[in-house]
Scaffold this motif. Structure first.
Motif, PDB file in Angstrom:
ATOM      1  N   ASN A 290       0.835  -1.210   0.000  1.00 51.11           N
ATOM      2  CA  ASN A 290       0.000   0.000   0.000  1.00 51.11           C
ATOM      3  C   ASN A 290       0.865   1.254   0.000  1.00 51.11           C
ATOM      4  O   ASN A 290       2.030   1.236   0.370  1.00 51.11           O
ATOM      5  N   SER A 291       0.263   2.346  -0.447  1.00 52.65           N
ATOM      6  CA  SER A 291       1.042   3.579  -0.612  1.00 52.65           C
ATOM      7  C   SER A 291       1.540   4.128   0.720  1.00 52.65           C
ATOM      8  O   SER A 291       2.601   4.753   0.769  1.00 52.65           O
ATOM      9  N   LYS A 292       0.801   3.906   1.789  1.00 48.41           N
ATOM     10  CA  LYS A 292       1.235   4.377   3.109  1.00 48.41           C
ATOM     11  C   LYS A 292       2.564   3.720   3.499  1.00 48.41           C
ATOM     12  O   LYS A 292       3.489   4.383   3.947  1.00 48.41           O
ATOM     13  N   LEU A 293       2.644   2.411   3.268  1.00 44.64           N
ATOM     14  CA  LEU A 293       3.872   1.684   3.576  1.00 44.64           C
ATOM     15  C   LEU A 293       4.986   2.097   2.615  1.00 44.64           C
ATOM     16  O   LEU A 293       6.132   2.308   3.042  1.00 44.64           O
ATOM     17  N   GLU A 294       4.658   2.239   1.338  1.00 45.72           N
ATOM     18  CA  GLU A 294       5.664   2.682   0.364  1.00 45.72           C
ATOM     19  C   GLU A 294       6.235   4.041   0.737  1.00 45.72           C
ATOM     20  O   GLU A 294       7.441   4.253   0.678  1.00 45.72           O
TER      21      GLU A 294
ATOM     22  N   LEU B  61       9.232  -3.619   8.754  1.00 45.91           N
ATOM     23  CA  LEU B  61       8.014  -3.226   8.055  1.00 45.91           C
ATOM     24  C   LEU B  61       7.702  -4.178   6.900  1.00 45.91           C
ATOM     25  O   LEU B  61       6.539  -4.556   6.685  1.00 45.91           O
ATOM     26  N   HIS B  62       8.732  -4.605   6.176  1.00 42.44           N
ATOM     27  CA  HIS B  62       8.524  -5.600   5.106  1.00 42.44           C
ATOM     28  C   HIS B  62       8.001  -6.910   5.702  1.00 42.44           C
ATOM     29  O   HIS B  62       7.111  -7.540   5.128  1.00 42.44           O
ATOM     30  N   PHE B  63       8.543  -7.303   6.833  1.00 40.22           N
ATOM     31  CA  PHE B  63       8.103  -8.543   7.486  1.00 40.22           C
ATOM     32  C   PHE B  63       6.636  -8.437   7.892  1.00 40.22           C
ATOM     33  O   PHE B  63       5.846  -9.364   7.659  1.00 40.22           O
TER      34      PHE B  63
ATOM     35  N   HIS C 172       4.697  -8.865   4.873  1.00 39.84           N
ATOM     36  CA  HIS C 172       4.823 -10.241   4.376  1.00 39.84           C
ATOM     37  C   HIS C 172       3.905 -11.208   5.128  1.00 39.84           C
ATOM     38  O   HIS C 172       3.319 -12.110   4.517  1.00 39.84           O
ATOM     39  N   ILE C 173       3.775 -11.035   6.436  1.00 42.20           N
ATOM     40  CA  ILE C 173       2.938 -11.956   7.218  1.00 42.20           C
ATOM     41  C   ILE C 173       1.474 -11.524   7.263  1.00 42.20           C
ATOM     42  O   ILE C 173       0.658 -12.123   7.959  1.00 42.20           O
ATOM     43  N   GLY C 174       1.151 -10.476   6.499  1.00 42.80           N
ATOM     44  CA  GLY C 174      -0.239 -10.062   6.385  1.00 42.80           C
ATOM     45  C   GLY C 174      -0.775  -9.308   7.588  1.00 42.80           C
ATOM     46  O   GLY C 174      -1.977  -9.326   7.846  1.00 42.80           O
ATOM     47  N   ARG C 175       0.104  -8.638   8.326  1.00 43.99           N
ATOM     48  CA  ARG C 175      -0.334  -7.935   9.544  1.00 43.99           C
ATOM     49  C   ARG C 175      -0.200  -6.421   9.426  1.00 43.99           C
ATOM     50  O   ARG C 175      -0.195  -5.716  10.428  1.00 43.99           O
ATOM     51  N   ALA C 176      -0.124  -5.896   8.216  1.00 41.17           N
ATOM     52  CA  ALA C 176       0.041  -4.455   8.040  1.00 41.17           C
ATOM     53  C   ALA C 176      -1.135  -3.678   8.632  1.00 41.17           C
ATOM     54  O   ALA C 176      -0.937  -2.648   9.288  1.00 41.17           O
TER      55      ALA C 176
END
Length: 122
Positions: free
Chosen positions: A2-6, A36-38, A41-45
C-alpha cells in the motif's frame, strides 16, 4: 504494497542516505525497513497501522481477561487455574494487573501504572 507503507519505506531510504557516513544509524534504519517488510509479508500491516494509531494511548493498553471486585477474589480464582495465557491481565477493583506465577506456585498481581502516573514521571 500500500502507498502508506511505500511512503514510509521511501522516507526511511531517504533518511539512510542522509546518514550514509553513520553505519550504525544506517543499520538501524535498514532493520526498521526490514521489520516493516516482514509485517507486510505476514499479512499484519492493517494490525500494525491500527497499533500505530493507538500507540501511547489508553486504547492500546491490554484488556483484562477477567475482572474481580477484590484481590482475594482474583487470587482465589487464580488458584483454580492450571494454566493461563502468556502475559494475562486481570482487573482488580478497577485497576489492571499483570499476573505472574512464582517458582513455588504462588500467584503475584503486579499493578499497571496509569497513563497519568507514567506521564508525571517524564
Amino acid at each position: 504494497m500500500n502507498s502508506k507503507l511505500e511512503d514510509l519505506l521511501n522516507s526511511l531510504e531517504s533518511l539512510a542516505g542522509r546518514h550514509a557516513n553513520e553505519p550504525e544509524t544506517v543499520a538501524t534504519i535498514e532493520t526498521v525497513a526490514k521489520a516493516l517488510h516482514f509485517i507486510q509479508h505476514i499479512g499484519r500491516a492493517n494490525d500494525f497501522w491500527e497499533y500505530a494509531r493507538v500507540f501511547n494511548t489508553e486504547e492500546a493498553w491490554p484488556k483484562p481477561l477477567r475482572s474481580f471486585a477484590s484481590r482475594e477474589e482474583a487470587l482465589a480464582w487464580l488458584q483454580t487455574q492450571p494454566t493461563l495465557p502468556y502475559e494475562v491481565v486481570l482487573e482488580v477493583a478497577g485497576v489492571l494487573h499483570n499476573v505472574e506465577r512464582m517458582p513455588k506456585g504462588d500467584w503475584v498481581l503486579i499493578r499497571f501504572p496509569s497513563l497519568k502516573e507514567l506521564e508525571s514521571e517524564e
